[in-house]
Motif scaffolding. Sequence first.
Motif, PDB file in Angstrom:
ATOM      1  N   ASP A 152       0.881  -1.168   0.000  1.00  0.00           N
ATOM      2  CA  ASP A 152       0.000   0.000   0.000  1.00  0.00           C
ATOM      3  C   ASP A 152       0.913   1.210   0.000  1.00  0.00           C
ATOM      4  OD1 ASP A 152      -1.660   2.188   0.644  1.00  0.00           O
ATOM      5  OD2 ASP A 152      -3.075   0.888   1.680  1.00  0.00           O
ATOM      6  N   LEU A 153       0.806   2.043  -1.026  1.00  0.00           N
ATOM      7  CA  LEU A 153       1.721   3.165  -1.181  1.00  0.00           C
ATOM      8  C   LEU A 153       1.637   4.166  -0.031  1.00  0.00           C
ATOM      9  CD1 LEU A 153       1.279   3.754  -5.012  1.00  0.00           C
ATOM     10  CD2 LEU A 153       3.285   2.790  -3.858  1.00  0.00           C
ATOM     11  N   SER A 154       0.573   4.092   0.767  1.00  0.00           N
ATOM     12  CA  SER A 154       0.471   4.978   1.924  1.00  0.00           C
ATOM     13  C   SER A 154       1.567   4.681   2.941  1.00  0.00           C
ATOM     14  CB  SER A 154      -0.904   4.844   2.582  1.00  0.00           C
ATOM     15  OG  SER A 154      -1.076   3.544   3.136  1.00  0.00           O
ATOM     16  N   PHE A 155       2.167   3.484   2.850  1.00  0.00           N
ATOM     17  CA  PHE A 155       3.258   3.135   3.764  1.00  0.00           C
ATOM     18  C   PHE A 155       4.437   4.084   3.584  1.00  0.00           C
ATOM     19  CE2 PHE A 155       7.135   0.733   4.871  1.00  0.00           C
ATOM     20  CZ  PHE A 155       6.847   0.436   6.192  1.00  0.00           C
ATOM     21  N   PHE A 156       4.673   4.536   2.367  1.00  0.00           N
ATOM     22  CA  PHE A 156       5.766   5.466   2.136  1.00  0.00           C
ATOM     23  C   PHE A 156       5.530   6.778   2.895  1.00  0.00           C
ATOM     24  CE2 PHE A 156       6.688   3.412  -2.257  1.00  0.00           C
ATOM     25  CZ  PHE A 156       7.367   2.396  -1.630  1.00  0.00           C
ATOM     26  N   GLN A 157       4.267   7.188   2.973  1.00  0.00           N
ATOM     27  CA  GLN A 157       3.927   8.383   3.743  1.00  0.00           C
ATOM     28  C   GLN A 157       4.139   8.137   5.222  1.00  0.00           C
ATOM     29  OE1 GLN A 157       3.102  10.977   1.849  1.00  0.00           O
ATOM     30  NE2 GLN A 157       3.036  12.411   3.571  1.00  0.00           N
ATOM     31  N   ASP A 158       3.800   6.919   5.672  1.00  0.00           N
ATOM     32  CA  ASP A 158       4.024   6.565   7.075  1.00  0.00           C
ATOM     33  C   ASP A 158       5.516   6.576   7.409  1.00  0.00           C
ATOM     34  OD1 ASP A 158       1.333   6.261   7.517  1.00  0.00           O
ATOM     35  OD2 ASP A 158       1.343   4.091   7.204  1.00  0.00           O
ATOM     36  N   MET A 159       6.327   6.104   6.477  1.00  0.00           N
ATOM     37  CA  MET A 159       7.770   6.102   6.704  1.00  0.00           C
ATOM     38  C   MET A 159       8.278   7.515   6.963  1.00  0.00           C
ATOM     39  SD  MET A 159       9.185   3.381   3.853  1.00  0.00           S
ATOM     40  CE  MET A 159      10.911   3.743   4.269  1.00  0.00           C
ATOM     41  N   GLU A 160       7.760   8.447   6.201  1.00  0.00           N
ATOM     42  CA  GLU A 160       8.229   9.830   6.322  1.00  0.00           C
ATOM     43  C   GLU A 160       7.669  10.510   7.564  1.00  0.00           C
ATOM     44  OE1 GLU A 160       8.184  14.001   3.712  1.00  0.00           O
ATOM     45  OE2 GLU A 160       7.623  12.096   2.792  1.00  0.00           O
ATOM     46  N   ASN A 161       6.380  10.336   7.801  1.00  0.00           N
ATOM     47  CA  ASN A 161       5.715  11.083   8.875  1.00  0.00           C
ATOM     48  C   ASN A 161       5.803  10.421  10.247  1.00  0.00           C
ATOM     49  OD1 ASN A 161       4.940  12.950   6.930  1.00  0.00           O
ATOM     50  ND2 ASN A 161       2.943  12.000   6.592  1.00  0.00           N
ATOM     51  N   ARG A 162       5.640   9.094  10.295  1.00  0.00           N
ATOM     52  CA  ARG A 162       5.584   8.404  11.573  1.00  0.00           C
ATOM     53  C   ARG A 162       6.919   7.796  11.987  1.00  0.00           C
ATOM     54  NH1 ARG A 162       2.796   4.049  10.864  1.00  0.00           N
ATOM     55  NH2 ARG A 162       2.640   3.633  13.085  1.00  0.00           N
ATOM     56  N   MET A 163       7.705   7.371  11.002  1.00  0.00           N
ATOM     57  CA  MET A 163       8.955   6.699  11.313  1.00  0.00           C
ATOM     58  C   MET A 163      10.178   7.581  11.150  1.00  0.00           C
ATOM     59  SD  MET A 163       8.203   3.087   9.359  1.00  0.00           S
ATOM     60  CE  MET A 163       6.620   2.264   9.506  1.00  0.00           C
ATOM     61  N   ALA A 242      18.656   4.748   3.265  1.00  0.00           N
ATOM     62  CA  ALA A 242      18.346   3.333   3.463  1.00  0.00           C
ATOM     63  C   ALA A 242      18.754   2.870   4.860  1.00  0.00           C
ATOM     64  CB  ALA A 242      19.034   2.488   2.401  1.00  0.00           C
ATOM     65  N   LEU A 243      19.931   3.302   5.307  1.00  0.00           N
ATOM     66  CA  LEU A 243      20.372   2.938   6.652  1.00  0.00           C
ATOM     67  C   LEU A 243      19.425   3.500   7.703  1.00  0.00           C
ATOM     68  CD1 LEU A 243      24.269   3.341   6.614  1.00  0.00           C
ATOM     69  CD2 LEU A 243      22.933   1.222   6.629  1.00  0.00           C
ATOM     70  N   ASN A 244      18.964   4.704   7.481  1.00  0.00           N
ATOM     71  CA  ASN A 244      18.035   5.318   8.419  1.00  0.00           C
ATOM     72  C   ASN A 244      16.724   4.543   8.461  1.00  0.00           C
ATOM     73  OD1 ASN A 244      17.035   7.432  10.210  1.00  0.00           O
ATOM     74  ND2 ASN A 244      15.800   8.112   8.466  1.00  0.00           N
ATOM     75  N   ALA A 245      16.277   4.055   7.306  1.00  0.00           N
ATOM     76  CA  ALA A 245      15.046   3.263   7.262  1.00  0.00           C
ATOM     77  C   ALA A 245      15.236   1.944   8.001  1.00  0.00           C
ATOM     78  CB  ALA A 245      14.638   3.011   5.816  1.00  0.00           C
ATOM     79  N   ALA A 246      16.396   1.293   7.791  1.00  0.00           N
ATOM     80  CA  ALA A 246      16.680   0.040   8.496  1.00  0.00           C
ATOM     81  C   ALA A 246      16.708   0.273  10.001  1.00  0.00           C
ATOM     82  CB  ALA A 246      18.008  -0.534   8.017  1.00  0.00           C
ATOM     83  N   ASN A 247      17.244   1.397  10.404  1.00  0.00           N
ATOM     84  CA  ASN A 247      17.294   1.753  11.821  1.00  0.00           C
ATOM     85  C   ASN A 247      15.893   1.988  12.380  1.00  0.00           C
ATOM     86  OD1 ASN A 247      18.658   2.830  14.337  1.00  0.00           O
ATOM     87  ND2 ASN A 247      17.607   4.684  13.659  1.00  0.00           N
ATOM     88  N   ALA A 248      15.032   2.618  11.568  1.00  0.00           N
ATOM     89  CA  ALA A 248      13.693   2.986  12.029  1.00  0.00           C
ATOM     90  C   ALA A 248      12.800   1.785  12.271  1.00  0.00           C
ATOM     91  CB  ALA A 248      13.033   3.923  11.013  1.00  0.00           C
ATOM     92  N   ILE A 249      13.059   0.673  11.563  1.00  0.00           N
ATOM     93  CA  ILE A 249      12.174  -0.487  11.693  1.00  0.00           C
ATOM     94  C   ILE A 249      12.838  -1.638  12.447  1.00  0.00           C
ATOM     95  CG2 ILE A 249      10.745   0.048   9.692  1.00  0.00           C
ATOM     96  CD1 ILE A 249      12.465  -1.694   7.989  1.00  0.00           C
ATOM     97  N   ASP A 252      13.985  -3.429  18.385  1.00  0.00           N
ATOM     98  CA  ASP A 252      14.203  -2.755  19.663  1.00  0.00           C
ATOM     99  C   ASP A 252      13.637  -1.339  19.653  1.00  0.00           C
ATOM    100  OD1 ASP A 252      16.124  -2.129  17.736  1.00  0.00           O
ATOM    101  OD2 ASP A 252      17.703  -1.760  19.220  1.00  0.00           O
ATOM    102  N   ARG A 253      13.829  -0.652  18.545  1.00  0.00           N
ATOM    103  CA  ARG A 253      13.313   0.713  18.459  1.00  0.00           C
ATOM    104  C   ARG A 253      11.782   0.725  18.426  1.00  0.00           C
ATOM    105  NH1 ARG A 253      15.102   5.578  14.293  1.00  0.00           N
ATOM    106  NH2 ARG A 253      13.315   6.937  14.693  1.00  0.00           N
ATOM    107  N   LEU A 254      11.192  -0.161  17.665  1.00  0.00           N
ATOM    108  CA  LEU A 254       9.732  -0.208  17.571  1.00  0.00           C
ATOM    109  C   LEU A 254       9.107  -0.607  18.903  1.00  0.00           C
ATOM    110  CD1 LEU A 254       9.253  -1.868  14.050  1.00  0.00           C
ATOM    111  CD2 LEU A 254       8.984   0.542  14.659  1.00  0.00           C
ATOM    112  N   GLN A 255       9.714  -1.568  19.586  1.00  0.00           N
ATOM    113  CA  GLN A 255       9.193  -1.978  20.896  1.00  0.00           C
ATOM    114  C   GLN A 255       9.291  -0.840  21.901  1.00  0.00           C
ATOM    115  OE1 GLN A 255      11.133  -5.550  22.256  1.00  0.00           O
ATOM    116  NE2 GLN A 255      10.025  -6.875  20.845  1.00  0.00           N
ATOM    117  N   ARG A 256      10.420  -0.149  21.897  1.00  0.00           N
ATOM    118  CA  ARG A 256      10.615   0.947  22.842  1.00  0.00           C
ATOM    119  C   ARG A 256       9.598   2.071  22.598  1.00  0.00           C
ATOM    120  NH1 ARG A 256      15.464   1.618  21.766  1.00  0.00           N
ATOM    121  NH2 ARG A 256      16.356   0.194  23.304  1.00  0.00           N
TER     122      ARG A 256
END
Length: 299
Positions: A152-163, A242-249, A252-256
Amino acid sequence: MKWQGRRTSSNVEDQRGKSSGQSGSGGFNPMLLAPLIKLLFSKTGLIIAGLVILFSVITGYNPLNLIANFFSGTNNQIVNSQPYEVTVHEDEQAQFSATVLASTEDVWKNILSDYREPTLVLFSGYVSSACGSASSATGPFYCSGDEKLYLDLSFFQDMENRMDAPGDFAQAYVIAHEVGHHIQKLNGTMDKVNSLRGKVSEVEFNKYSVRLELQADFLAGVWANHMQRTTQILEQGDFEEALNAANAIGDDRLQRQSTGKVVPDAFTHGTSEQRMRWFKKGFDTGDISQGDTFNAKSL
């Protein structure tokens, strides 16, 4: 990324905005066939036929659907489906995704002689796959049952805004990661891991899942390495995206963020540090043989 003007993949199914009506149970009852024929050839039947034609002219709806529903005992609903409105930005994202998919095709066909191209399914809201139904909240996923990637292309928006993980190469990394799972399907790794479900404890299975995901990150890095060497498509700052995206997901970070605490036994994808490191290893080496996460002494 300098992606505009490059080849787009033909292996894309656009299911955005698609919906279907709900039908009740039932089928045609042959016991009603005789009275129906008798009615059609009677004086009353001729009057009904005239009313049917008038109804069709006025409404534009095929009244035979109503008749069929009546005699079959179904409860089909007339669904007024509005055309899905695609914004200019979303259309550009769809073109981008098809371009990235084409790049993965080019790279992996050169690396793997028996590579079989997967299909990318673009959807909005909900989608059905051979692995079951899923919503946008599931995020991008790969289904080994039909060898398709779902996005779902809305995920790209979530990556920018939420992650806080913006950037086109961050988005490309997500697609390449799912293609990595497709490669694991082709070489049998995914089926081996899935076969362990229910045979080992949940904690033990999670450990295998982490190794599977980190290997997909590594394969995404291998793709990026070969793609850059052949096309010089990356621009300054892309690799960091790309590294920042890998870090965001990272788990440990998501659980915290969600619970305020980290539970390693519940990890299914790997920590931020692990995900970044395996992606970088794939990018640095470009060597698919260097990504055996299952026999690695440490992750």
